[in-house]
Design a protein around this motif. Structure first.
Motif, PDB file in Angstrom:
ATOM      1  N   PHE A   1      12.029   2.049  -6.018  1.00 45.53           N
ATOM      2  CA  PHE A   1      12.597   1.018  -5.077  1.00 45.53           C
ATOM      3  C   PHE A   1      11.608   0.535  -4.005  1.00 45.53           C
ATOM      4  CE2 PHE A   1      15.474  -0.074  -1.546  1.00 45.53           C
ATOM      5  CZ  PHE A   1      16.292  -0.811  -2.103  1.00 45.53           C
ATOM      6  N   ILE A   2      10.772   1.559  -3.368  1.00 44.11           N
ATOM      7  CA  ILE A   2      10.131   1.305  -2.364  1.00 44.11           C
ATOM      8  C   ILE A   2       8.918   0.078  -2.775  1.00 44.11           C
ATOM      9  CG2 ILE A   2       8.308   1.982  -0.697  1.00 44.11           C
ATOM     10  CD1 ILE A   2       9.947   4.533  -0.816  1.00 44.11           C
ATOM     11  N   TYR A   3       8.248   0.379  -3.798  1.00 50.47           N
ATOM     12  CA  TYR A   3       7.244  -0.461  -4.298  1.00 50.47           C
ATOM     13  C   TYR A   3       7.764  -1.770  -4.941  1.00 50.47           C
ATOM     14  CZ  TYR A   3       7.290   0.899  -9.521  1.00 50.47           C
ATOM     15  OH  TYR A   3       7.698   1.373 -10.551  1.00 50.47           O
ATOM     16  N   CYS A   4       9.149  -1.635  -5.259  1.00 44.52           N
ATOM     17  CA  CYS A   4       9.684  -2.923  -5.825  1.00 44.52           C
ATOM     18  C   CYS A   4       9.820  -3.969  -4.337  1.00 44.52           C
ATOM     19  CB  CYS A   4      11.174  -2.709  -6.541  1.00 44.52           C
ATOM     20  SG  CYS A   4      10.896  -2.109  -8.164  1.00 44.52           S
ATOM     21  N   MET A   5      10.227  -3.352  -3.328  1.00 44.24           N
ATOM     22  CA  MET A   5      10.337  -3.909  -2.118  1.00 44.24           C
ATOM     23  C   MET A   5       9.191  -4.607  -1.698  1.00 44.24           C
ATOM     24  SD  MET A   5      13.672  -4.073  -1.180  1.00 44.24           S
ATOM     25  CE  MET A   5      14.193  -4.154  -2.933  1.00 44.24           C
ATOM     26  N   ILE A   6       7.876  -3.864  -1.715  1.00 50.73           N
ATOM     27  CA  ILE A   6       6.666  -4.221  -1.314  1.00 50.73           C
ATOM     28  C   ILE A   6       6.197  -5.589  -2.038  1.00 50.73           C
ATOM     29  CG2 ILE A   6       4.328  -3.661  -1.288  1.00 50.73           C
ATOM     30  CD1 ILE A   6       5.114  -0.642  -0.823  1.00 50.73           C
ATOM     31  N   LEU A   7       6.511  -5.344  -3.502  1.00 52.90           N
ATOM     32  CA  LEU A   7       6.294  -6.534  -4.407  1.00 52.90           C
ATOM     33  C   LEU A   7       6.995  -7.513  -3.898  1.00 52.90           C
ATOM     34  CD1 LEU A   7       4.753  -7.231  -7.001  1.00 52.90           C
ATOM     35  CD2 LEU A   7       6.865  -6.488  -8.202  1.00 52.90           C
ATOM     36  N   LEU A   8       8.222  -7.424  -3.320  1.00 44.47           N
ATOM     37  CA  LEU A   8       9.099  -8.620  -3.185  1.00 44.47           C
ATOM     38  C   LEU A   8       8.746  -9.093  -1.687  1.00 44.47           C
ATOM     39  CD1 LEU A   8      11.147 -10.389  -4.512  1.00 44.47           C
ATOM     40  CD2 LEU A   8      12.992  -8.842  -3.371  1.00 44.47           C
ATOM     41  N   VAL A   9       8.583  -8.276  -0.751  1.00 46.83           N
ATOM     42  CA  VAL A   9       8.630  -8.658   0.637  1.00 46.83           C
ATOM     43  C   VAL A   9       7.212  -9.165   1.027  1.00 46.83           C
ATOM     44  CG1 VAL A   9       9.047  -7.793   3.016  1.00 46.83           C
ATOM     45  CG2 VAL A   9      10.887  -7.183   1.303  1.00 46.83           C
ATOM     46  N   LYS A  10       6.260  -8.414   0.774  1.00 42.07           N
ATOM     47  CA  LYS A  10       5.003  -8.579   1.321  1.00 42.07           C
ATOM     48  C   LYS A  10       4.437 -10.155   0.850  1.00 42.07           C
ATOM     49  CE  LYS A  10       4.168  -5.143   3.659  1.00 42.07           C
ATOM     50  NZ  LYS A  10       3.513  -3.910   3.698  1.00 42.07           N
ATOM     51  N   PRO A  11       4.628 -10.651  -0.386  1.00 41.62           N
ATOM     52  CA  PRO A  11       3.953 -11.769  -0.553  1.00 41.62           C
ATOM     53  C   PRO A  11       4.888 -12.785  -0.052  1.00 41.62           C
ATOM     54  CG  PRO A  11       4.129 -10.567  -2.571  1.00 41.62           C
ATOM     55  CD  PRO A  11       4.885  -9.848  -1.400  1.00 41.62           C
ATOM     56  N   PHE A  12       6.087 -12.942  -0.303  1.00 42.75           N
ATOM     57  CA  PHE A  12       7.181 -13.650   0.017  1.00 42.75           C
ATOM     58  C   PHE A  12       7.773 -14.106   1.412  1.00 42.75           C
ATOM     59  CE2 PHE A  12       7.126 -13.272  -4.654  1.00 42.75           C
ATOM     60  CZ  PHE A  12       6.791 -14.407  -5.254  1.00 42.75           C
ATOM     61  N   LEU A  13       8.230 -12.843   1.830  1.00 42.52           N
ATOM     62  CA  LEU A  13       8.890 -12.989   3.338  1.00 42.52           C
ATOM     63  C   LEU A  13       7.744 -13.009   4.201  1.00 42.52           C
ATOM     64  CD1 LEU A  13      11.924 -10.745   2.594  1.00 42.52           C
ATOM     65  CD2 LEU A  13      11.475 -13.132   2.250  1.00 42.52           C
ATOM     66  N   GLY A  14       8.134 -13.003   5.544  1.00 47.08           N
ATOM     67  CA  GLY A  14       7.174 -13.046   6.501  1.00 47.08           C
ATOM     68  C   GLY A  14       6.476 -14.215   6.886  1.00 47.08           C
ATOM     69  N   LYS A  15       5.422 -14.249   7.503  1.00 45.41           N
ATOM     70  CA  LYS A  15       4.826 -15.440   7.839  1.00 45.41           C
ATOM     71  C   LYS A  15       3.568 -15.954   6.881  1.00 45.41           C
ATOM     72  CE  LYS A  15       4.628 -16.408  13.050  1.00 45.41           C
ATOM     73  NZ  LYS A  15       3.842 -16.184  14.094  1.00 45.41           N
ATOM     74  N   LEU A  16       3.559 -17.069   6.843  1.00 47.33           N
ATOM     75  CA  LEU A  16       2.430 -17.673   5.842  1.00 47.33           C
ATOM     76  C   LEU A  16       1.054 -17.836   6.518  1.00 47.33           C
ATOM     77  CD1 LEU A  16       1.366 -18.619   3.091  1.00 47.33           C
ATOM     78  CD2 LEU A  16       2.102 -20.781   4.017  1.00 47.33           C
ATOM     79  N   HIS A  17       0.035 -17.046   6.321  1.00 49.69           N
ATOM     80  CA  HIS A  17      -1.287 -17.314   7.072  1.00 49.69           C
ATOM     81  C   HIS A  17      -2.320 -18.100   6.335  1.00 49.69           C
ATOM     82  CE1 HIS A  17      -0.101 -14.073   9.995  1.00 49.69           C
ATOM     83  NE2 HIS A  17       0.507 -13.551   8.735  1.00 49.69           N
ATOM     84  N   ARG A  18      -2.033 -19.171   6.387  1.00 47.48           N
ATOM     85  CA  ARG A  18      -2.582 -20.359   5.751  1.00 47.48           C
ATOM     86  C   ARG A  18      -4.437 -19.939   5.892  1.00 47.48           C
ATOM     87  NH1 ARG A  18      -0.185 -24.349   2.664  1.00 47.48           N
ATOM     88  NH2 ARG A  18       1.713 -24.714   3.398  1.00 47.48           N
ATOM     89  N   GLU A  19      -4.670 -19.608   6.759  1.00 45.88           N
ATOM     90  CA  GLU A  19      -6.202 -19.518   6.905  1.00 45.88           C
ATOM     91  C   GLU A  19      -6.701 -18.216   6.249  1.00 45.88           C
ATOM     92  OE1 GLU A  19      -3.835 -18.968   9.195  1.00 45.88           O
ATOM     93  OE2 GLU A  19      -4.186 -16.650   9.745  1.00 45.88           O
ATOM     94  N   LYS A  20      -5.768 -17.409   5.964  1.00 49.99           N
ATOM     95  CA  LYS A  20      -6.338 -16.303   5.092  1.00 49.99           C
ATOM     96  C   LYS A  20      -6.478 -16.578   3.596  1.00 49.99           C
ATOM     97  CE  LYS A  20      -4.605 -12.353   7.849  1.00 49.99           C
ATOM     98  NZ  LYS A  20      -3.665 -11.111   7.803  1.00 49.99           N
ATOM     99  N   LEU A  21      -6.017 -17.448   3.043  1.00 54.35           N
ATOM    100  CA  LEU A  21      -5.781 -17.807   1.668  1.00 54.35           C
ATOM    101  C   LEU A  21      -7.341 -18.507   1.317  1.00 54.35           C
ATOM    102  CD1 LEU A  21      -2.058 -18.904   1.401  1.00 54.35           C
ATOM    103  CD2 LEU A  21      -3.280 -16.610   1.090  1.00 54.35           C
ATOM    104  N   PRO A  22      -7.587 -18.349   0.282  1.00 53.10           N
ATOM    105  CA  PRO A  22      -8.751 -18.902  -0.367  1.00 53.10           C
ATOM    106  C   PRO A  22      -8.681 -20.448  -0.651  1.00 53.10           C
ATOM    107  CG  PRO A  22      -8.547 -16.816  -1.333  1.00 53.10           C
ATOM    108  CD  PRO A  22      -7.326 -17.067  -0.705  1.00 53.10           C
TER     109      PRO A  22
END
Lengths: 112, 803
Positions: free
Chosen positions: B446-467
C-alpha cells in the motif's frame, strides 16, 4: 638377460628425464635422444632376445630372432632421427633469435 | 504442421521478414505497424479457442521433430496454457502498439528490437503450449536469450550490458538446473510428455529421484520468476526499453516460473516439501520485495521490486494451494484449490495493472526525461489521462475497490488464512506466519503504491529540475494501450465471473485435476460480508495511510540496513572473488615454465602407473626362461650406463654430445649382439649424422657453445627421473613375464614364398607392412622441409641474416 636390459632401459629413461627437466635447450634434446634409445630397447626386449639366428632366411637355420620388433624399431629410429634433426635446427634458430638457450629466459613477458 | 502450430510459430516466421520490411519502409512507416499484426492475429485465434476449452476440452496436436528420441513439438492447449497464451499475445499486441510511439523510428534500430521481441513472443507461446519437456526447456532458454538481447538493446550503455549479463547468468543457471530436473522426471516415467508424467505420478512419488527432481525444477522456476534470493537480476533488467520491461519483466517472462510451478503441481503437489518451499519462498519474496520497493527512488526500480513482491504473492498462493492435491477430494480439497484459483486470478490481474503502470512510467520518462521521484511532482494537471491510468493501476495494486486488485487481494487473504489452518505438513505452529507476513507485506505494498501515485503526480511541479522543458501530455497512441489495460482492471472488478468461468476455471482444472467446478466457492464476489479478510484490508488501508504520511520519520530505518549485506553486493563480490580465485589458481600452476609442465606429466604418469600396479595387485614377476648373460653384455651395459650418466654429470656441452654419441654406438653393439643387423647399420648411420648435427648447431652458436655451465642439482628432478625410470622398468618387467598369446612371428618366415625376399625385416618393411614405411618417408620429408624453412625463411626486418 631381459631384466638386465630392462634395467638399462630404466636407467636410460631416468637420465633422459633428468636431462629433459633442465634449462638448457641442448640438454633437452639430449634427453629426447636418450628417451628414444630407451624406448627402442624396451621394444626389442619385449620380443625374444638372442633366441636363434638373425632374421635372414637360410637353408640351415630353423630358428630366427623375432623380426617384427626389429622392423618397428627401424621405423622408429628413422622417425626419431627426423624429429631430432628438426628439433636441433629449431633450437639453433631459437637460440639465435633470442640470444639465449635458457628455457627460463624464453618464457613470455606476461608470465614473469 | 497444423494451423495451431502455425499460430504458435508465427512470431518466428514473422521475425524473418522484419529486416526486409524495415529496410524498405522504415523512412515512411514505423516497422511496428507490421509487427502488431502478428500478436493481434494470434490473440484473435486464441480467443476463438475459448468456448471449446471452457467446456473442458483440450487441444493436443503432435508435430514430429526428432521422433527417434521421442522429442516432438507436441502442442497441448488446456485452460492453463490458453490463459498464459492469451496474456502473452494480448499484452504483446498492446506493447507493440505502445512501442510504436515510444521507440522513435529515426533514432532506434527498430529491426533488432522487433526481431528480439517476436523471438521472445514465439518462445513464450511455445513454452506454455508445449507438452514435451525438452521442447519446453529449449524455448525456456530462448526466452532467456531474447530477454538478454532486449535488456542490452542499448548496448553502448555499460549498465545495460551488465544488467543483461546478470539476468543471463542467473536465469541460465536456473534453466540448466531445471533441465536436470526434467530429465530426472523423464528417466522415472520413461516419457518426455508432461501429460504422461502426470498420468504416472505414482511412479514419480515412489522414486528416490523425487526430491532432487523437485528441487532442481524449483530452482529453475525461482530464478526465472525472480524469487528470493534470485530476484536480484530483475531490478537491473530495468535498463531495457520500457516496452520490454512492461512486457517481459512484468507480464510474461517472469511468469514462466509461475507457469512451471502450476504445471508441475499435479506431479509434486500434496508433498510437504513442495508446500513449504513454494509457499515459504513465495512469502519471503513477497515481504522482501515490498519492503525493498518502498526505499526506491527510481520509478522503474520501484516497479521491479513490486513485481518481485507480487510474484512472491502468486507463488505463495500456489504453494498453499498445492495442499489440495494432498486431500484429493471433498471439501478440504476445494478450500485449498481456492488458493490456486486466487493465484491464477491475481496472475491475470497483475498482468493488467502492472503492464499499465510500466507504460505510465514510460510515458513520464518519455515526456519529462526522468524517472527519479525526487525530481518529479505535480504532473496531475499536465497529464490528466496518464494520472487517471496511474491511479487505477496503483490502487488496484494496493488492493482497493473498485479495482480487480481488491478482489484478488481479498482472495489472497482468504488463502493465507486457510494456510494457517494447515496441520498435515508438520511444523504446525509456523503456518500462522503466512497470514501475518501477508498482511505486513500488504501494508508495504500500500505504501509504495501511494509513493508511486503521489510523488510524481501530486505536489508542486519543479520545471527547473526536469531535463525536458516542454512537458505535456503523451500522444494519443501512447495512451491507448495503458488505457485499455486500465479499463480491463475496472471491467474485471465488475464482471469477474466472466473471466472466472471462461478462463480461470479451465486453468484451475489443469492445476488441480479432480476439483469440482460447480462449487459455489469459485464464484468471485465483490462483497462477501464482513469477514476477517475485509477487516484485514481496512487495517492495511489505515495503517498504510498512517505510515505513508509519516514516511520521512521512519524511512531512515530502512536505510540503516547496510548496502554491503544486500544480495546484489553478495552476488557482485561472489562473481569477483570467483574470477580472482580462478585467475590466481590458474596462475599458480600455469607458470610458463616448461620444467613444471613436464613435472606434472611425469608425476601423473608415475602415480597412475604405480598406483594401478598396486591397486590391481599386478606386481608379479616371472623371471624364468631368461637368456644367459655373457661378459660382452655386461661390458656394454656398464659402458652404456657410464655414457648416459656422463651426459648428466659433465659441465662441458661438447662432452655431453660426445657421450650421447657413445650411447648411440653402444646401442649399435647391442643390436649386433641381439642379432639385428639392419638395426645396427641404421643406428650407426643415424647416430653419426645426429652427432654431426649436434656439433654443427652448437659450433655455430659461438657465444653459447664455449660457455661452461654446470647443471643445477634439484632433488625433485632426481626423484622424478628415478621414479619414471623405475616405472618403466617395472612395467616392462611385468609385461615380459606374462605373454598372453602366441607371437605372429612365424608367419613372416614365409617371406621368401610370399614376397621373394630372404631378409625378413626388409620384407616386413617394404612388403608386409609397406604402408608404415611410406608414411615414415613422409615424416622424413616433412622434417627436411621444416629444417629448410627454418633456416631459409626469415621474418621481414630480422637482423640475424647470416645463415
Amino acid at each position: 638377460m631381459e631384466y638386465i636390459i630392462l634395467l638399462l632401459a630404466g636407467v636410460l629413461f631416468a637420465t633422459a628425464i633428468y636431462n629433459l627437466l633442465q634449462k638448457q635447450l641442448l640438454r633437452i634434446i639430449i634427453g629426447t635422444v636418450l628417451l628414444s634409445h630407451g624406448a627402442h630397447l624396451v621394444l626389442l626386449t619385449m620380443g625374444k632376445l638372442k633366441r636363434g639366428q638373425p632374421p635372414i632366411l637360410d637353408e640351415n637355420v630353423t630358428s630366427y630372432t623375432d623380426p617384427l620388433p626389429q622392423a618397428l624399431i627401424l621405423t622408429s629410429i628413422v622417425i626419431s632421427f627426423g624429429i631430432t634433426s628438426l628439433l636441433l635446427v629449431l633450437s639453433y634458430r631459437t637460440a639465435k633469435e633470442n640470444n639465449t638457450d635458457n628455457m627460463e629466459e624464453m618464457r613470455g613477458e606476461s608470465n614473469e | 504442421m497444423s494451423f495451431m502450430h502455425f499460430i504458435i510459430l508465427l512470431p518466428f516466421i514473422a521475425a524473418l521478414f522484419v529486416p526486409f520490411i524495415y529496410k524498405k519502409w522504415n523512412t515512411s512507416l514505423h516497422t511496428g505497424w507490421f509487427v502488431i499484426i502478428v500478436p493481434l492475429f494470434i490473440f484473435i485465434n486464441l480467443l476463438l479457442q475459448i468456448p471449446a476449452i471452457s467446456n473442458g476440452e483440450t487441444i493436443s496436436i503432435s508435430l514430429e521433430w526428432i521422433p527417434s528420441l521421442g522429442i516432438n513439438f507436441d502442442i497441448y492447449l488446456d485452460g492453463l496454457a490458453l490463459m498464459f497464451a492469451l496474456i502473452i499475445s494480448g499484452i504483446g499486441a498492446l506493447v507493440v502498439l505502445y512501442s510504436i510511439f515510444y521507440m522513435a523510428k529515426e533514432r532506434e534500430a527498430l529491426h533488432n528490437f522487433y526481431i528480439y521481441l517476436l523471438m521472445f513472443m514465439g518462445a513464450m507461446l511455445g513454452l506454455v503450449s508445449s507438452d514435451n519437456v525438452l521442447v519446453l526447456y529449449t524455448l525456456w532458454e530462448l526466452t532467456s536469450v531474447s530477454s538478454f538481447l532486449l535488456i542490452a538493446y542499448w548496448y553502448e550503455r555499460k549498465r545495460s550490458r551488465s544488467g543483461a549479463l546478470k539476468a543471463m547468468i542467473i536465469t541460465v543457471f536456473g534453466g540448466l538446473a531445471m533441465l536436470a530436473g526434467l530429465i530426472m522426471l523423464a528417466m522415472i516415467t520413461d516419457t518426455y510428455s508432461i501429460r504422461e508424467m502426470v498420468a504416472n505420478v505414482d511412479l514419480i512419488i515412489e522414486s528416490s529421484l523425487f526430491l532432487p527432481a523437485m528441487l532442481l525444477i524449483l530452482l529453475g522456476a525461482f530464478t526465472k520468476s525472480a524469487q528470493f534470493p534470485f530476484s536480484i537480476w530483475l531490478p537491473d533488467a530495468m535498463e531495457a526499453p520500457t516496452p520490454v520491461s512492461a512486457y517481459l519483466h512484468s507480464a510474461t517472462m517472469v511468469k514462466a516460473g509461475i507457469y512451471l510451478i502450476a504445471r508441475m503441481t499435479p506431479i509434486f503437489g500434496g508433498n510437504e516439501s513442495w508446500f513449504w518451499l513454494v509457499g515459504g519462498i513465495g512469502v519471503i519474496t513477497l515481504i522482501y520485495g515490498s519492503v525493498r520497493a518502498v526505499r526506491q527512488t527510481d520509478l522503474k526500480a520501484l516497479l521491479a521490486y513490486s513485481t518481485i513482491s507480487q510474484l512472491g504473492l502468486i507463488m505463495s498462493l500456489l504453494g498453499v494451494g498445492s495442499a489440495a492435491l494432498y486431500f484429493n477430494i471433498g471439501n478440504a480439497q476445494e478450500i485449498y484449490a481456492f488458493a490456486v484459483f486466487a493465484a491464477l486470478f491475481h496472475l491475470f490481474n497483475h498482468s493488467t495493472f502492472k503492464g499499465a503502470l510500466f507504460m505510465v512510467v514510460g510515458i513520464i520518462d518519455h515526456e519529462t526525461g526522468t524517472r527519479d521521484i525526487r525530481r518529479l511532482g505535480g504532473l496531475m494537471s499536465i497529464m490528466p489521462v496518464t494520472f487517471t491510468i496511474a491511479l487505477i493501476g496503483s490502487l488496484s495494486m494496493a488492493g482497493l475497490p473498485p479495482f480487480n486488485g481488491f478482489l484478488s487481494k481479498e482472495m489472497f487473504f482468504t488463502g493465507m488464512l486457510r494456510a494457517s489452518e494447515v496441520t498435515v505438513f508438520g511444523l504446525d505452529g509456523f503456518t500462522i506466519l503466512f497470514p501475518i507476513i501477508a498482511w505486513v507485506a500488504s501494508v508495504f505494498t500500500f505504501i509504495y503504491c501511494m509513493i508511486l501515485l503521489v510523488k510524481p503526480f501530486l505536489g508542486k511541479l519543479h520545471r527547473e529540475k526536469l531535463p525536458k522543458d516542454n512537458v505535456h501530455e503523451a500522444p494519443f497512441g501512447m495512451l491507448v494501450p495503458p488505457a485499455i489495460l486500465g479499463s480491463l482492471v475496472i471491467l474485471i472488478f465488475f464482471f469477474p465471473n466472466v473471466l472466472a468461468n471462461y478462463i480461470l476455471k479451465p486453468a484451475l482444472v489443469s492445476v488441480v485435476p479432480n476439483v469440482s467446478m460447480d462449487s459455489k466457492l469459485f464464484e468471485i464476489k465483490a462483497w462477501h460480508g464482513l469477514g476477517t479478510e475485509l477487516w484485514m484490508t481496512i487495517g492495511v488501508i489505515i495503517i498504510g495511510l498512517l505510515l505513508f504520511v509519516s514516511i520521512k520519520k521512519w524511512n531512515i530505518v530502512l536505510r540503516v540496513y547496510p548496502e554491503k549485506l544486500s544480495l546484489n553486493q553478495l552476488y557482485n563480490t561472489g562473481i569477483e572473488s570467483m574470477e580472482k580465485r580462478s585467475e590466481s589458481f590458474t596462475n599458480r600452476y600455469m607458470t610458463g615454465n616448461i620444467r613444471h609442465y613436464l613435472l606434472y606429466i611425469f608425476v601423473f604418469i608415475t602415480v597412475i602407473m604405480i598406483g594401478s600396479l598396486i591397486g590391481l595387485e599386478a606386481l608379479s614377476f616371472n623371471l624364468s626362461s631368461q637368456e644367459e648373460i655373457s661378459v660382452y653384455d655386461i661390458g656394454i651395459l656398464v659402458a652404456m650406463v657410464a655414457a648416459a650418466m656422463t651426459t648428466l654429470l659433465t659441465k662441458n656441452r661438447i662432452t655431453a654430445i660426445v657421450s650421447l654419441g657413445a650411447v648411440g654406438y653402444l646401442m649399435v653393439m647391442l643390436f649386433v649382439i641381439f642379432r639385428a643387423p639392419d638395426l645396427a647399420l641404421t643406428q650407426m648411420v643415424v647416430e653419426t649424422v645426429t652427432t654431426v648435427l649436434f656439433l654443427l648447431c652448437f659450433y655455430h652458436l659461438p657465444k653459447l657453445g664455449k660457455r661452461l655451465e654446470k647443471m643445477k642439482f634439484k632433488v625433485t628432478n632426481l626423484i622424478m627421473s628415478i621414479g619414471v625410470g623405475l616405472t618403466v622398468t617395472l612395467m616392462t618387467l611385468i609385461a615380459t613375464g606374462h605373454k598372453i598369446s602366441v607371437p605372429i612371428t612365424d608367419f613372416f618366415e614365409n617371406a621368401y614364398e610370399l614376397a621373394g625376399a630372404k631378409n625378413i625385416v626388409n620384407a616386413i618393411l617394404v612388403d608386409f607392412r609397406g604402408f608404415d614405411t611410406m608414411l615414415e618417408i613422409a615424416v622424413l620429408l616433412i622434417a627436411g622441409l621444416g629444417v629448410y624453412t627454418l633456416i631459409k625463411l626469415r621474418p621481414k626486418g630480422s637482423e640475424n641474416d647470416e645463415a
